[in-house]
Write an enzyme that holds these catalytic residues in place. Structure first.
Site, mmCIF file in Angstrom:
data_model
loop_
_atom_site.group_PDB
_atom_site.id
_atom_site.type_symbol
_atom_site.label_atom_id
_atom_site.label_comp_id
_atom_site.label_asym_id
_atom_site.label_seq_id
_atom_site.Cartn_x
_atom_site.Cartn_y
_atom_site.Cartn_z
ATOM 1 N N GLU A 129 0.813 -1.208 -0.032
ATOM 2 C CA GLU A 129 0.129 -0.216 -0.040
ATOM 3 C C GLU A 129 0.966 1.180 -0.037
ATOM 4 O OE1 GLU A 129 -2.828 -0.175 3.296
ATOM 5 O OE2 GLU A 129 -2.613 -2.577 3.341
ATOM 6 N N LYS A 131 1.866 4.735 1.674
ATOM 7 C CA LYS A 131 1.651 5.238 2.825
ATOM 8 C C LYS A 131 1.459 6.721 2.778
ATOM 9 C CE LYS A 131 4.161 5.414 7.416
ATOM 10 N NZ LYS A 131 4.287 6.564 7.630
ATOM 11 N N ASP A 133 0.600 10.478 3.982
ATOM 12 C CA ASP A 133 1.168 11.094 5.126
ATOM 13 C C ASP A 133 0.063 12.087 5.738
ATOM 14 O OD1 ASP A 133 3.126 11.723 6.644
ATOM 15 O OD2 ASP A 133 4.402 12.881 5.268
ATOM 16 N N TYR A 260 -9.062 8.037 3.340
ATOM 17 C CA TYR A 260 -9.031 6.564 2.811
ATOM 18 C C TYR A 260 -8.826 5.586 3.887
ATOM 19 C CZ TYR A 260 -7.820 8.856 -1.643
ATOM 20 O OH TYR A 260 -7.769 9.502 -2.898
ATOM 21 N N LYS A 348 10.251 3.047 3.804
ATOM 22 C CA LYS A 348 10.149 4.389 3.466
ATOM 23 C C LYS A 348 11.034 4.959 2.026
ATOM 24 C CE LYS A 348 8.976 7.160 6.290
ATOM 25 N NZ LYS A 348 9.028 7.413 7.723
ATOM 26 N N CYS A 442 45.806 33.149 0.018
ATOM 27 C CA CYS A 442 45.305 32.250 -1.326
ATOM 28 C C CYS A 442 45.707 30.868 -0.895
ATOM 29 C CB CYS A 442 45.702 32.591 -2.327
ATOM 30 S SG CYS A 442 45.293 31.228 -3.685
ATOM 31 N N CYS A 445 48.003 29.356 -3.709
ATOM 32 C CA CYS A 445 49.473 29.764 -4.122
ATOM 33 C C CYS A 445 50.232 30.591 -2.966
ATOM 34 C CB CYS A 445 49.645 30.716 -5.208
ATOM 35 S SG CYS A 445 48.781 32.337 -5.051
ATOM 36 N N CYS A 460 42.352 36.273 -4.831
ATOM 37 C CA CYS A 460 43.889 36.053 -4.796
ATOM 38 C C CYS A 460 44.412 37.211 -5.628
ATOM 39 C CB CYS A 460 44.177 34.609 -5.436
ATOM 40 S SG CYS A 460 45.950 34.414 -5.338
ATOM 41 N N CYS A 465 47.721 32.803 -10.681
ATOM 42 C CA CYS A 465 47.583 31.814 -9.657
ATOM 43 C C CYS A 465 46.524 30.719 -10.308
ATOM 44 C CB CYS A 465 46.521 32.535 -8.370
ATOM 45 S SG CYS A 465 46.277 30.862 -7.251
HETATM 46 ZN ZN LIG Z 1 46.300 32.280 -5.206
#
Ligand SMILES: [Zn+2]
Length: 715
Positions: A129, A131, A133, A260, A348, A442, A445, A460, A465
């Site tokens: 069935e 389920k 809620d 139901y 579930k 950074c 780097c 940065c 970089c």
């Molecule tokens: Zn950097």
């Protein structure tokens, strides 16, 4: 019963655990009250389930902390004072949840064992069935008329909400009189049929079912509420519960609830649960048309999988399937365990939300130098995928979510969309949480970062970089280098932005679950990628050196360097097997020694020397060792059968690719060049050889067919 593989932090000591347990209990109780008594919960069922699961896990692992008042020890729901209380004829039970197929199979094995021991099992079939809620209700009919309707309450005592239930159109005020033929059609014998008809006319009949608010109604009411500037309903179940517990029945009527039936409590001597549903239909109740008889558990599992995908189409909230042992004769044998029956399970659907802990935030530099944050999470299972990280987009998002390191966060994944953090549970904070700081330097780097006034992005300050790092990665995977398929610039970019790769070594530690959390990655493409990475962990020394992307070191220089280093290595009894072995060889050298290598002048020698002496690169080589990169060296110089011989390849080959052929030549000490010259010893001509063949013929270079070439290299 535990759904999500929520990993409990192993670093927690006993007092941390106790504190966490207490926090969880407070939070669960608060939501229990909000949910069951006030009908106004502010978190989803999935989050609530997660919290309960975590509590149960912690308590199971630390039983000394279990107390009789823990929410794990009782069923939620208390009757409200505003309604008359009513005792149920038999307890309205809970249904135990399962979340995985394996749990369901374990359950069946347990059932079979019990029935076999009782000496009665032939075969188990099921009734599956949806389920719903909503709110479970008991309805009682006397002499065919609806006389009492009650909420579940605490299971034993509920609230009498008869007047409100009378307003629900799906609840018949009078039971329908079925015809004898109809009853016979669903398997009732004459005696049973007469019994049913008798109980309708002069007796008591009890049915149980679910009051729900259809999604269409829920949406319509909320639209209206918005227009009227009134509070909106949190979710359909709360809305249904709130509607039924109105003191004014007119309000209930306006909420257009549906109802139901899923169980007939009165004993009519029916043989199976499927017949109970059919009988409920004949008595005038609505029953779900989706429900299905299943010959075995496999069919029931299929039912679950089907509706998990199609649940949107049913028109009401539905969070799983109820799988019921169909044979009613088995029910008493299987009995009740604790608060629920052993003969049914709620399987579930995978929840779209889970809770986990935010461990760390890492920053990654982008094309424009902007640093992007990625959240590192304690791994948690969400819809079948383990989630360990997710993007936080930018610093504004972190501020908007108001999250700190150590927070219990809610992660959501809807369909194929990548998972994201949508919030956190404030009441679970301990005071130990740390603010997420903007990086001052950074992380890629080490340069200074900058946050311009009025901008959300931190950058940065090193303009190269990102470009330098990406160039290095692209070079490493390219054809002449490590030659890893499936790692085009776009994919590399995506892996980089997700914070999964910071250097080339990270390519070899990519994890399936991390990749699956990225947009556009499916099971198959992830597997292909992981296979192609794993397949390219071995390479010749020349290839390895070339792939490192050292300035001024092209393919040919790398080969010269290889030959030279192999010579030094064998003179000093060093074997080169792994990346850091190269450092051992270079340590025997001064930069001037490199000047004598073919193709290497002072500039190149200095560049090579500098590269191998840099701390950053030394730790990269160590990292490459640790991910098991292997270097193949032809230790035995006699095997270098092609030493000093130069080749040019043209056209296409049948048994190997041009790149593979080049690798073979180089591994055997030969040279593979791109263009034909007088110095070329052989031209290997494949299919459709063109201008190179013409030139070779003109210069009198020897021509080899693919077969000749293969013979030459011993294949
Ligand atoms: Zn950097």
């Amino acid at each position: 019963m535990v759904a999500e593989e929520h990993v409990i932090n192993e670093n927690m000591n006993k007092s941390d655990i106790k504190a966490r347990i207490e926090k969880l209990r407070e939070e669960i109780e608060r939501h229990n009250y909000a949910y069951h008594v006030l009908d106004a919960s502010d978190i989803s069922d999935a989050v609530f389930d997660n919290l309960k699961n975590e509590l149960v896990k912690l308590e199971n692992a630390n039983p000394e902390f279990i107390t009789p008042t823990s929410p794990s020890q009782r069923v939620g729901g208390q009757p409200l004072d505003k309604f008359e209380k009513t005792k149920h004829s038999s307890p309205m039970m809970s249904i135990y949840d399962v979340f995985e197929e394996t749990e369901l199979k374990d359950w069946e094995n347990q059932l079979k064992k019990i029935l076999i021991e009782a000496g009665i099992l032939a075969k188990l079939d099921y009734y599956a069935e949806l389920k719903m809620d909503g709110l479970a209700m008991s309805l009682i009919y006397k002499n065919g008329e609806f006389v009492r309707g009650a909420t579940r309450g605490d299971g034993k005592i509920g609230e009498n909400v008869t007047n409100n239930l009378r307003t629900i159109k799906a609840i018949p005020l009078k039971i329908r009189q079925p015809k004898i033929e109809e009853l016979e059609k669903i398997g009732l014998n004459e005696q049973q049929s007469v019994n049913v008809l008798q109980k309708i006319s002069e007796g008591e009949i009890e049915v149980r079912g679910e009051a729900i608010m259809p999604l269409s109604v829920f949406e319509k009411l909320n639209k209206q509420a918005l227009a009227d500037n009134k509070a909106i309903l949190a979710n359909p179940r709360n809305a249904a519960a709130g509607s039924i517990r109105q003191l004014d029945s007119r309000v209930t009527a306006s909420r257009q609830l549906d109802f139901y039936v899923y169980d007939i409590i009165t004993d009519f001597g029916l043989l199976n649960h499927e017949a109970e549903h059919k009988l409920a239909g004949l008595l005038g109740f609505k029953v779900l048309t989706q429900n299905k008889y299943c010959h075995d558990l496999t069919e029931a599992i299929k039912f679950h999988h089907h509706w998990e995908k199609s649940r949107q189409s049913v028109g009401f909230d539905c969070d799983g399937c109820v799988i019921v042992v169909n044979n009613l004769g088995y029910w008493p044998k299987l009995g009740i365990v604790g608060k629920g029956p052993r003969y049914m399970r709620a399987y579930k659907f995978a929840a779209p939300q889970a809770v986990t802990k935010l461990k760390e935030v890492v920053w990654q530099v982008g094309r424009t130098g902007v640093l992007t944050p990625t959240a590192i999470l304690e791994p948690v299972k969400l819809q079948g995928v383990t989630i360990g990280r997710t993007t936080l987009h930018n610093y504004d998002e972190i501020k908007r979510l108001d999250i700190k390191l150590g927070d219990t966060v809610i992660v959501e994944r809807a369909g194929d969309v990548i998972p994201k953090i949508i919030g956190f549970l404030k009441d679970l904070r301990t005071g130990q949480e740390k603010i997420i700081e903007l990086p001052k330097f950074c992380p890629v780097c080490g340069s200074k970062t900058e946050l311009k006034a009025g901008e959300v992005a931190v950058r940065c300050l090193n303009k190269n970089c990102y470009a330098v790092k990406m160039r290095g990665l692209r070079h490493w995977v390219s054809k002449g280098a490590a030659n890893i398929e499936g790692l085009g610039p776009k994919i590399l970019e995506q892996l980089w932005q997700a914070g999964l790769i910071k250097d080339i070594a990270d390519l070899y530690t990519l994890k399936k679950d991390d990749l699956l959390s990225l947009e556009g990655f499916r099971e198959k493409s992830v597997n292909n990628l992981l296979v192609s990475v794993a397949a390219k962990k071995e390479m010749s020394l020349a290839k390895f050196i070339y792939a490192l992307g050292i300035r001024h070191v092209g393919e040919e220089t790398a080969i010269s360097l290889q030959d030279y280093l192999v010579g030094v290595a064998s003179a000093n009894n060093i074997t080169i097997n792994i990346p850091t072995d190269i450092l051992k060889v270079i340590n025997y050298q001064k930069v001037e020694d490199f000047f004598e290598i073919d193709d290497v002048g002072e500039v190149v020698a200095k560049s090579i020397f500098k590269w191998f002496k840099s701390e950053e690169h030394i730790s990269l080589l160590k990292k490459l060792d640790s991910v098991k990169i292997k270097i193949l060296v032809n230790k035995d110089n006699q095997n270098l059968v092609l030493k000093g011989i130069s080749f040019v390849l043209t056209g296409s080959f049948e048994s190997l690719s041009r790149n593979e052929a080049k690798d073979k030549i180089r591994l055997l000490g030969g040279q593979a060049s791109e263009s034909v010259s007088k110095k070329t010893d052989y031209l290997v001509a494949g299919h459709e050889a063109g201008s190179k063949l013409a030139k070779a013929l003109k210069l009198g270079v020897k021509i080899l067919t693919e077969q000749d070439f293969l013979k030459m290299i011993g294949l």
